[in-house]
Every structure is written in C-alpha cells, then in structure tokens.
Design an enzyme around this catalytic site. Structure first.
Site, short mmCIF file in Angstrom:
data_model
loop_
_atom_site.label_atom_id
_atom_site.label_comp_id
_atom_site.label_asym_id
_atom_site.label_seq_id
_atom_site.Cartn_x
_atom_site.Cartn_y
_atom_site.Cartn_z
N CYS A 87 -18.59 -6.17 0.63
CA CYS A 87 -17.43 -6.46 -0.75
C CYS A 87 -16.58 -7.09 -0.25
CB CYS A 87 -16.99 -4.74 -1.41
SG CYS A 87 -16.24 -5.08 -2.32
N CYS B 68 -20.58 3.13 -0.96
CA CYS B 68 -19.82 1.90 -0.25
C CYS B 68 -18.94 3.03 0.47
CB CYS B 68 -19.00 0.91 -1.60
SG CYS B 68 -18.25 -0.29 -1.08
N CYS C 124 0.75 -1.56 -0.33
CA CYS C 124 0.26 0.30 -0.44
C CYS C 124 0.72 0.94 -0.09
CB CYS C 124 -0.49 0.21 0.87
SG CYS C 124 -2.63 0.93 1.09
N ARG D 255 -15.51 -8.04 -8.98
CA ARG D 255 -15.19 -7.10 -10.05
C ARG D 255 -13.59 -7.49 -10.15
NH1 ARG D 255 -17.09 -1.87 -8.45
NH2 ARG D 255 -17.80 -2.88 -6.86
N1 SAM Z 1 -7.76 0.89 5.28
C1 SAM Z 1 -8.32 0.38 4.09
C2 SAM Z 1 -7.93 -0.98 4.83
O1 SAM Z 1 -7.68 -1.43 4.00
O2 SAM Z 1 -9.17 -1.58 5.53
C3 SAM Z 1 -9.42 0.76 3.15
C4 SAM Z 1 -8.62 1.38 2.16
S1 SAM Z 1 -7.43 -0.09 1.64
C5 SAM Z 1 -6.68 1.12 0.40
C6 SAM Z 1 -8.40 -1.17 0.42
C7 SAM Z 1 -7.92 -2.32 -0.20
O3 SAM Z 1 -7.75 -2.22 -1.55
C8 SAM Z 1 -7.20 -2.97 0.16
O4 SAM Z 1 -7.28 -4.40 1.45
C9 SAM Z 1 -6.53 -4.07 -0.90
O5 SAM Z 1 -6.43 -5.45 -0.71
C10 SAM Z 1 -6.94 -2.61 -1.86
N2 SAM Z 1 -4.70 -2.15 -2.47
C11 SAM Z 1 -4.47 -1.52 -1.55
N3 SAM Z 1 -3.74 -0.99 -2.11
C12 SAM Z 1 -3.68 -1.78 -3.39
C13 SAM Z 1 -2.64 -2.26 -4.57
N4 SAM Z 1 -1.46 -1.10 -4.52
N5 SAM Z 1 -2.53 -2.89 -5.93
C14 SAM Z 1 -4.22 -3.72 -5.22
N6 SAM Z 1 -4.61 -3.77 -4.50
C15 SAM Z 1 -4.09 -2.84 -3.72
FE1 SF4 Z 2 -3.33 0.98 3.15
FE2 SF4 Z 2 -5.88 0.24 4.68
FE3 SF4 Z 2 -3.58 -1.12 4.47
FE4 SF4 Z 2 -3.86 1.17 5.56
S1 SF4 Z 2 -4.93 -0.21 6.15
S2 SF4 Z 2 -2.07 0.62 5.18
S3 SF4 Z 2 -5.03 1.97 4.34
S4 SF4 Z 2 -4.10 -1.39 2.92
#
Ligand code: SAM
Ligand code: SF4
Ligand code: DTB
Length: 316
Positions: A189, A129, A61, A261
């Site tokens: 989701c 969502c 992330c 999705r």
């Molecule tokens: N912080 C929250 C969480 O992690 O529950 C919500 C946002 S987070 C960005 C949502 C989802 O996006 C993550 O669980 C991951 O599966 C997906 N995601 C995040 N960064 C990604 C990346 N670089 N490539 C693909 N999927 C990603």
């Molecule tokens: Fe990224 Fe969500 Fe993990 Fe935080 S919890 S680092 S926003 S994927």
C-alpha cells in the site's frame, strides 16, 4: 494489449493532467470499469497503536517530535485493546483494519507485539494492514508469517520535492522498504500526499514513481494534506478540489488494477468533490471518526453519501 504498464513517461502523465476535465474523468472511468465492479468501495478503518514522539521530521506530521502540536505521546497499545477496536470496526462494516505506529522503524520486541495483533485481528476475519516505518526483509518476513496482508509505506511526494518535506530518511530508504515488503510477499500500500505546496510537476513525479515500480502497489492512497497546527506545513495553501480529483484520475489510469484510496482529507471535501473522486476511479476509503490523529469524515455522513451515490461496501 494490456493497459497495465510500467513504462509510463512523465510527459504522458503530464498530458493526462492537462486533459480537459471531462476527457480525463471519462478515461479514468473507462479504465476503472475494465478492472473493477463499478459502484463498489473497499472500506478500511485506521487505528493508531502507538501515537506521537516520532524521531522523524516529516513536515506534515502531527506525530513528529520535531513539532509542537500538543499531541500526547503514548506507548504501544495492549493487544487486547487493539482487538476490541478491530471488533468494533468490523461491526461497523470495515473489511480491513490498518494499524499505524509512529516509529522510524520497529524494535524487535515491538514487532513481536505487532505480530500478535496482526494474527488476532486476522482471526476475526478482517484483512490486516500495518504501517510501522522502515522495515528490513527479515522483519517483513516475520509480519508475513503472522498473516499480514498489506504494508503501508508512502513515498509521500516526488523524488525532487521529497527533501523539502523530510530530511531524516531518504526517498531511496522508502524504496528499499517497499522492496523488502514486496519480497516478503506482502501486498504493498503506497501513495502520497497532495497539498503540501508541491507543483503539478511534482504530482506527475509522484505518480510516475509509483506507476513505474516493478509491480504497481495493490493499494494507492492519495491523501490531501491535513493541516495540523504546530507542523511545518500548517500554513500550506489549500488545493483546488478539482486538482485533487485529477490526481486520483491519473493514478487510476496509470495503475488500472490497483485500489486507489481516497485517504486523508475527506473531512475537508464536499460530498460533490468526493463523488467526483469516485467517478475518477477512487474505490477505497477510510471509515471511522478518526484517521490516526486527525478527524475523518463522520460515519453517518459516509453512509448517507454512499447511499445517495448508490454505492456499496465491497465484501471481504
Ligand atoms: N510512521 C510510519 C511512517 O511514516 O512510515 C507510519 C505512519 S504515517 C502517519 C503514514 C502516512 O500517513 C505518511 O506516510 C503520510 O503519507 C500520511 N500522513 C501523515 N500525516 C498526514 C497529514 N497530516 N495529512 C495527510 N497525510 C498524512
Ligand atoms: Fe509521522 Fe510516520 Fe513521519 Fe513519524 S515517520 S513523523 S509518524 S509520518
Ligand atoms: C495513508 O496513506 N493515510 C493514512 C494511512 N496511510 C496510515 C494516514 C492518514 C493520516 C492523516 C493524519 C493523521 O490522522 O494523523
């Protein structure tokens, strides 16, 4: 006999992955047509309402404070700015608006603000969502009260591979949040990411964890890793597009009534690879120039692709 099952074994799912490609796609397409109108795709738009500075260490992330990605952390957006973006998304053809915040879990004050966003966005006639990290049941109930339709919370990968990717919360923590969301009566989701260096057995394990939940998630995002410079997984090897298509197909077969999705990673995919994903049963996409922090396939290209495939956007 219904083919909506919750007792899939890993062996059965591994056997699906191992099928000749055409056999797998034929099965997926057959299941797809039993439950969905073919050639229709559900369209969602994403907005990052609070970006960066996240205390979690998810290896993929861009928003984790553990990574130096050059991303600027922001405060939670104002409700009015979110509503303006939602209006634009609706105008562009989205039927669902997904709001993401880089939190481990929401604080009470922040949750109140998100509830306001949810009810305002819903009053525009969009499905709502959010993805805000871990939730307790009272928090989920509050979101439900505000009119939330879906909560996104991914398991990300197999239970076995999980610790290689995230150490700051457990696989069980994720399942607990999913339970709370379900109990509050919100649609779930939940999906994961491929291309993080996992084995095929891990892809089997990830789908297995999803399709053996007591209720299948209504929406199953399959993300291809967006490799972000500065993250632990920046150097992950790219995966064979056909292996990605296989993952979509196995999700479709094992969770026949769920929207599958085609999420992050379309930017990296050829139009032909995306067409194969639709053929394998994907029937939902993110539309718009950006995902949360990384680029998405551009809207122009998407409109052209759907037109070339004779596909249409699903009505709300
Ligand atoms: N912080 C929250 C969480 O992690 O529950 C919500 C946002 S987070 C960005 C949502 C989802 O996006 C993550 O669980 C991951 O599966 C997906 N995601 C995040 N960064 C990604 C990346 N670089 N490539 C693909 N999927 C990603
Ligand atoms: Fe990224 Fe969500 Fe993990 Fe935080 S919890 S680092 S926003 S994927
Ligand atoms: C999901 O499974 N994919 C979306 C959504 N749920 C929130 C997020 C994809 C994020 C891709 C990386 C980024 O843009 O930061």
């Amino acid at each position: 006999m219904t083919d909506v099952r919750h007792d899939w074994t890993r062996e059965e799912l591994a056997a699906l992955f191992a099928l000749p490609f055409a056999d797998l796609i034929f099965r997926a397409q057959t299941v797809h047509r039993r439950y969905f109108t073919p050639n229709e795709v559900q369209i969602s738009t994403l907005l990052s309402i609070k970006t960066g500075g996240c205390p979690e260490d998810c290896g993929y992330c861009s928003q984790s404070a553990a990574h130096e990605t050059g991303l600027k952390a922001t405060k939670l957006m104002d409700v009015s700015a979110v509503v303006a973006d939602a209006k634009a998304a609706k105008h562009a053809g989205a039927t669902r608006f997904c709001m993401g915040a880089a939190w481990r879990e929401p604080k009470d004050k922040d949750l109140d603000a998100v509830c306001e966003m949810v009810s305002e966005v819903k009053s525009l006639g969009l499905e709502t969502c959010v993805t805000l990290g871990m939730l307790t049941l009272p928090q989920a109930a509050k979101l439900k009260g505000a009119g939330l339709d879906y909560y996104n919370h991914n398991i990300d990968t197999s239970p076995e591979y999980y610790e290689q990717i995230i150490t700051t919360r457990t696989f069980q923590d994720r399942l607990d949040t999913l339970d709370a969301v379900r109990e509050a009566g919100i649609n779930v989701c939940c999906g994961g990411i491929v291309g993080m260096g996992e084995s095929e057995a891990d892809r089997v394990g990830m789908i297995h964890a999803l399709c053996t939940l007591p209720s299948h998630p209504e929406s199953v995002p399959i993300n291809m890793l967006m490799r972000v410079e500065g993250t632990k997984l920046a150097g992950a090897a790219s995966i064979d597009a056909l292996d990605f298509v296989r993952t979509v197909a196995v999700a479709r077969i094992s969770m026949p009534k769920s929207f599958v999705r085609l999420s992050a990673g379309r930017e990296y995919m050829s139009d032909e690879a995306q067409a194969l994903c639709f053929l394998a049963g994907a029937n939902s996409i993110f539309y718009g120039e950006k995902l949360l922090t990384t680029p998405n396939s551009d809207a122009h290209r998407d409109r052209r692709l759907l037109a070339r495939l004779g596909m249409t956007a699903m009505a709300p």
